[in-house]
Scaffold this motif. Structure first.
Motif, PDB file in Angstrom:
ATOM      1  N   GLY A   1       1.706   1.522   5.454  1.00 47.35           N
ATOM      2  CA  GLY A   1       0.862   0.735   6.340  1.00 47.35           C
ATOM      3  C   GLY A   1      -0.429   0.318   5.657  1.00 47.35           C
ATOM      4  O   GLY A   1      -0.933  -0.796   5.856  1.00 47.35           O
ATOM      5  N   GLU A   2      -0.975   1.197   4.833  1.00 44.11           N
ATOM      6  CA  GLU A   2      -2.188   0.870   4.084  1.00 44.11           C
ATOM      7  C   GLU A   2      -1.893  -0.221   3.050  1.00 44.11           C
ATOM      8  O   GLU A   2      -2.735  -1.103   2.824  1.00 44.11           O
ATOM      9  CB  GLU A   2      -2.725   2.127   3.385  1.00 44.11           C
ATOM     10  N   THR A   3      -0.721  -0.191   2.441  1.00 42.63           N
ATOM     11  CA  THR A   3      -0.342  -1.248   1.503  1.00 42.63           C
ATOM     12  C   THR A   3      -0.224  -2.588   2.223  1.00 42.63           C
ATOM     13  O   THR A   3      -0.669  -3.624   1.724  1.00 42.63           O
ATOM     14  CB  THR A   3       0.991  -0.904   0.816  1.00 42.63           C
ATOM     15  N   ILE A   4       0.379  -2.564   3.405  1.00 37.19           N
ATOM     16  CA  ILE A   4       0.476  -3.787   4.214  1.00 37.19           C
ATOM     17  C   ILE A   4      -0.920  -4.295   4.564  1.00 37.19           C
ATOM     18  O   ILE A   4      -1.178  -5.507   4.548  1.00 37.19           O
ATOM     19  CB  ILE A   4       1.295  -3.532   5.489  1.00 37.19           C
ATOM     20  N   ALA A   5      -1.824  -3.384   4.864  1.00 42.50           N
ATOM     21  CA  ALA A   5      -3.186  -3.779   5.215  1.00 42.50           C
ATOM     22  C   ALA A   5      -3.883  -4.453   4.039  1.00 42.50           C
ATOM     23  O   ALA A   5      -4.576  -5.469   4.204  1.00 42.50           O
ATOM     24  CB  ALA A   5      -3.978  -2.568   5.692  1.00 42.50           C
ATOM     25  N   ARG A   6      -3.716  -3.908   2.848  1.00 43.10           N
ATOM     26  CA  ARG A   6      -4.352  -4.515   1.667  1.00 43.10           C
ATOM     27  C   ARG A   6      -3.770  -5.906   1.403  1.00 43.10           C
ATOM     28  O   ARG A   6      -4.501  -6.840   1.053  1.00 43.10           O
ATOM     29  CB  ARG A   6      -4.162  -3.611   0.448  1.00 43.10           C
ATOM     30  N   LEU A   7      -2.464  -6.037   1.552  1.00 43.78           N
ATOM     31  CA  LEU A   7      -1.827  -7.341   1.384  1.00 43.78           C
ATOM     32  C   LEU A   7      -2.355  -8.330   2.413  1.00 43.78           C
ATOM     33  O   LEU A   7      -2.693  -9.480   2.082  1.00 43.78           O
ATOM     34  CB  LEU A   7      -0.319  -7.192   1.517  1.00 43.78           C
ATOM     35  N   THR A   8      -2.416  -7.909   3.664  1.00 43.29           N
ATOM     36  CA  THR A   8      -2.857  -8.794   4.735  1.00 43.29           C
ATOM     37  C   THR A   8      -4.312  -9.209   4.551  1.00 43.29           C
ATOM     38  O   THR A   8      -4.672 -10.381   4.758  1.00 43.29           O
ATOM     39  CB  THR A   8      -2.670  -8.106   6.091  1.00 43.29           C
ATOM     40  N   ALA A   9      -5.149  -8.264   4.158  1.00 49.26           N
ATOM     41  CA  ALA A   9      -6.553  -8.585   3.920  1.00 49.26           C
ATOM     42  C   ALA A   9      -6.680  -9.628   2.820  1.00 49.26           C
ATOM     43  O   ALA A   9      -7.500 -10.552   2.910  1.00 49.26           O
ATOM     44  CB  ALA A   9      -7.324  -7.316   3.551  1.00 49.26           C
ATOM     45  N   ARG A  10      -5.873  -9.494   1.784  1.00 48.76           N
ATOM     46  CA  ARG A  10      -5.904 -10.460   0.679  1.00 48.76           C
ATOM     47  C   ARG A  10      -5.383 -11.809   1.131  1.00 48.76           C
ATOM     48  O   ARG A  10      -5.952 -12.869   0.806  1.00 48.76           O
ATOM     49  CB  ARG A  10      -5.073  -9.914  -0.482  1.00 48.76           C
ATOM     50  N   ALA A  11      -4.272 -11.802   1.863  1.00 49.50           N
ATOM     51  CA  ALA A  11      -3.655 -13.061   2.284  1.00 49.50           C
ATOM     52  C   ALA A  11      -4.563 -13.855   3.213  1.00 49.50           C
ATOM     53  O   ALA A  11      -4.618 -15.092   3.132  1.00 49.50           O
ATOM     54  CB  ALA A  11      -2.319 -12.781   2.972  1.00 49.50           C
ATOM     55  N   TYR A  12      -5.277 -13.162   4.093  1.00 51.44           N
ATOM     56  CA  TYR A  12      -6.148 -13.839   5.060  1.00 51.44           C
ATOM     57  C   TYR A  12      -7.608 -13.903   4.611  1.00 51.44           C
ATOM     58  O   TYR A  12      -8.433 -14.462   5.323  1.00 51.44           O
ATOM     59  CB  TYR A  12      -6.074 -13.128   6.409  1.00 51.44           C
ATOM     60  N   ASP A  13      -7.898 -13.307   3.448  1.00 56.17           N
ATOM     61  CA  ASP A  13      -9.283 -13.226   2.977  1.00 56.17           C
ATOM     62  C   ASP A  13     -10.163 -12.625   4.075  1.00 56.17           C
ATOM     63  O   ASP A  13     -11.198 -13.170   4.452  1.00 56.17           O
ATOM     64  CB  ASP A  13      -9.807 -14.612   2.575  1.00 56.17           C
ATOM     65  N   ALA A  14      -9.702 -11.488   4.602  1.00 62.52           N
ATOM     66  CA  ALA A  14     -10.378 -10.815   5.704  1.00 62.52           C
ATOM     67  C   ALA A  14     -10.744  -9.397   5.285  1.00 62.52           C
ATOM     68  O   ALA A  14     -10.107  -8.817   4.401  1.00 62.52           O
ATOM     69  CB  ALA A  14      -9.475 -10.775   6.934  1.00 62.52           C
TER      70      ALA A  14
ATOM     71  N   CYS B   1      -2.068  -3.617  11.070  1.00 63.61           N
ATOM     72  CA  CYS B   1      -1.048  -3.306  10.065  1.00 63.61           C
ATOM     73  C   CYS B   1      -0.491  -1.895  10.248  1.00 63.61           C
ATOM     74  O   CYS B   1       0.708  -1.661  10.057  1.00 63.61           O
ATOM     75  CB  CYS B   1      -1.638  -3.473   8.675  1.00 63.61           C
ATOM     76  N   LEU B   2      -1.339  -0.959  10.615  1.00 56.69           N
ATOM     77  CA  LEU B   2      -0.863   0.407  10.838  1.00 56.69           C
ATOM     78  C   LEU B   2       0.044   0.483  12.060  1.00 56.69           C
ATOM     79  O   LEU B   2       1.025   1.236  12.070  1.00 56.69           O
ATOM     80  CB  LEU B   2      -2.048   1.358  10.985  1.00 56.69           C
ATOM     81  N   LEU B   3      -0.268  -0.286  13.096  1.00 52.42           N
ATOM     82  CA  LEU B   3       0.610  -0.309  14.270  1.00 52.42           C
ATOM     83  C   LEU B   3       1.970  -0.899  13.904  1.00 52.42           C
ATOM     84  O   LEU B   3       3.017  -0.409  14.347  1.00 52.42           O
ATOM     85  CB  LEU B   3      -0.038  -1.121  15.397  1.00 52.42           C
ATOM     86  N   ARG B   4       1.954  -1.931  13.084  1.00 49.37           N
ATOM     87  CA  ARG B   4       3.212  -2.526  12.614  1.00 49.37           C
ATOM     88  C   ARG B   4       4.029  -1.512  11.823  1.00 49.37           C
ATOM     89  O   ARG B   4       5.236  -1.362  12.030  1.00 49.37           O
ATOM     90  CB  ARG B   4       2.896  -3.746  11.755  1.00 49.37           C
ATOM     91  N   ALA B   5       3.368  -0.783  10.935  1.00 47.76           N
ATOM     92  CA  ALA B   5       4.058   0.228  10.138  1.00 47.76           C
ATOM     93  C   ALA B   5       4.579   1.359  11.018  1.00 47.76           C
ATOM     94  O   ALA B   5       5.672   1.895  10.791  1.00 47.76           O
ATOM     95  CB  ALA B   5       3.117   0.776   9.071  1.00 47.76           C
ATOM     96  N   GLU B   6       3.827   1.717  12.027  1.00 42.81           N
ATOM     97  CA  GLU B   6       4.266   2.774  12.946  1.00 42.81           C
ATOM     98  C   GLU B   6       5.556   2.375  13.649  1.00 42.81           C
ATOM     99  O   GLU B   6       6.443   3.210  13.876  1.00 42.81           O
ATOM    100  CB  GLU B   6       3.170   3.065  13.967  1.00 42.81           C
ATOM    101  N   MET B   7       5.688   1.097  13.986  1.00 42.39           N
ATOM    102  CA  MET B   7       6.913   0.621  14.626  1.00 42.39           C
ATOM    103  C   MET B   7       8.086   0.626  13.651  1.00 42.39           C
ATOM    104  O   MET B   7       9.236   0.843  14.048  1.00 42.39           O
ATOM    105  CB  MET B   7       6.707  -0.781  15.205  1.00 42.39           C
ATOM    106  N   MET B   8       7.810   0.400  12.368  1.00 42.59           N
ATOM    107  CA  MET B   8       8.876   0.527  11.373  1.00 42.59           C
ATOM    108  C   MET B   8       9.387   1.959  11.335  1.00 42.59           C
ATOM    109  O   MET B   8      10.595   2.214  11.282  1.00 42.59           O
ATOM    110  CB  MET B   8       8.353   0.118   9.992  1.00 42.59           C
ATOM    111  N   ASP B   9       8.452   2.900  11.364  1.00 42.42           N
ATOM    112  CA  ASP B   9       8.836   4.310  11.359  1.00 42.42           C
ATOM    113  C   ASP B   9       9.560   4.676  12.652  1.00 42.42           C
ATOM    114  O   ASP B   9      10.516   5.456  12.635  1.00 42.42           O
ATOM    115  CB  ASP B   9       7.587   5.179  11.188  1.00 42.42           C
ATOM    116  N   TYR B  10       9.132   4.111  13.771  1.00 36.22           N
ATOM    117  CA  TYR B  10       9.784   4.350  15.058  1.00 36.22           C
ATOM    118  C   TYR B  10      11.261   3.956  14.963  1.00 36.22           C
ATOM    119  O   TYR B  10      12.145   4.699  15.422  1.00 36.22           O
ATOM    120  CB  TYR B  10       9.087   3.534  16.147  1.00 36.22           C
ATOM    121  N   ARG B  11      11.521   2.817  14.363  1.00 38.55           N
ATOM    122  CA  ARG B  11      12.904   2.379  14.197  1.00 38.55           C
ATOM    123  C   ARG B  11      13.650   3.303  13.228  1.00 38.55           C
ATOM    124  O   ARG B  11      14.801   3.680  13.476  1.00 38.55           O
ATOM    125  CB  ARG B  11      12.943   0.934  13.714  1.00 38.55           C
ATOM    126  N   ASP B  12      12.994   3.681  12.134  1.00 39.73           N
ATOM    127  CA  ASP B  12      13.654   4.516  11.133  1.00 39.73           C
ATOM    128  C   ASP B  12      14.052   5.877  11.699  1.00 39.73           C
ATOM    129  O   ASP B  12      15.068   6.448  11.299  1.00 39.73           O
ATOM    130  CB  ASP B  12      12.738   4.717   9.925  1.00 39.73           C
TER     131      ASP B  12
END
Length: 221
Positions: free
Chosen positions: A149-162, A171-182
């Motif tokens: 989730g932290e990796t996704i956050a770094r990517l997203t921050a870079r992509a959006y310049d945020a 991003c962490l909520l998104r990753a949590e849902m990936m784990d929920y499915r897993d």
């Protein structure tokens, strides 16, 4: 009769020309302009198709997101969907990290190249593609959802310049849902589970939209 045929041909040619203009001419896309609930449903669909190895349907959902939500041209959206589906198909089987990067980086680089060109972003595709694939590989290496989730956050921050701290909750909520499915893999996912994921992904996209939407400047009293 020949006059009618000539008019019909002109009409068909005009229709083909208009379709070509609509389909192929590039457009200025806006990655911040999306409906969070709709994006949650589309991403949930993408996940289901990915795990079913239905890459064509996965690409279809990605096309709808790229064209319908971000405003990419149909041609750009089609190419983005193709490259993303190719990256997913090539890297889905368990394989060594080096091999996953060898087969996954080329299509992901093309995917991000289309985005960069249509949005005018300052980042380079060659920088974002490895960041995208990194969290894919982290999941296969059994990293925790907080870690990828932290990796996704770094990517997203870079992509959006945020700022990283602003996009991290989404991003962490998104990753949590990936784990929920897993945690419910191997046929244990129910319709209620997928609805839960869809709802939470909608919340994640809402958080992201708030994080990346420019804030109005404050006026001094």
């Amino acid at each position: 009769m020949f006059k009618r045929l000539s008019k019909l041909r002109r009409f068909l040619l005009a229709c083909c020309l208009l379709f070509g203009l609509w389909f192929f001419i590039p457009r200025q896309a806006n990655m911040e302009d999306f409906d969070p609930a709709r994006m949650g449903r589309l991403e949930s669909d993408m996940w289901r198709h990915y795990y079913d190895k239905s890459y064509a349907r996965m690409a279809g959902a990605l096309f709808l997101a790229s064209h319908g939500q971000y405003g990419f041209s149909p041609w750009d959206s089609l190419r983005m969907a193709w490259h993303a589906a190719q990256a997913a198909r090539r890297t889905q089987p368990t394989q060594p990290r080096a091999q996953a990067f060898a087969v996954g980086i080329p299509p992901l680089t093309e995917y991000y190249r289309i985005i960069q060109k249509a949005t005018g972003a300052a980042w380079q595709p060659e920088d974002l593609a490895p960041m995208e694939l990194e969290w894919w590989v982290q999941r296969r290496e059994n990293a925790t959802w907080q870690q990828y989730g932290e990796t996704i956050a770094r990517l997203t921050a870079r992509a959006y310049d945020a700022p990283l701290e602003r996009v991290r909750p989404a991003c962490l909520l998104r990753a949590e849902m990936m784990d929920y499915r897993d945690q419910r893999r191997n046929g244990l996912m129910t319709a209620e589970d997928w609805q839960h994921i869809t709802t939470e992904l909608g919340k994640s996209w809402a958080l992201l939209k708030t994080a990346v939407t420019p804030q109005p400047a404050r006026r001094d009293p």
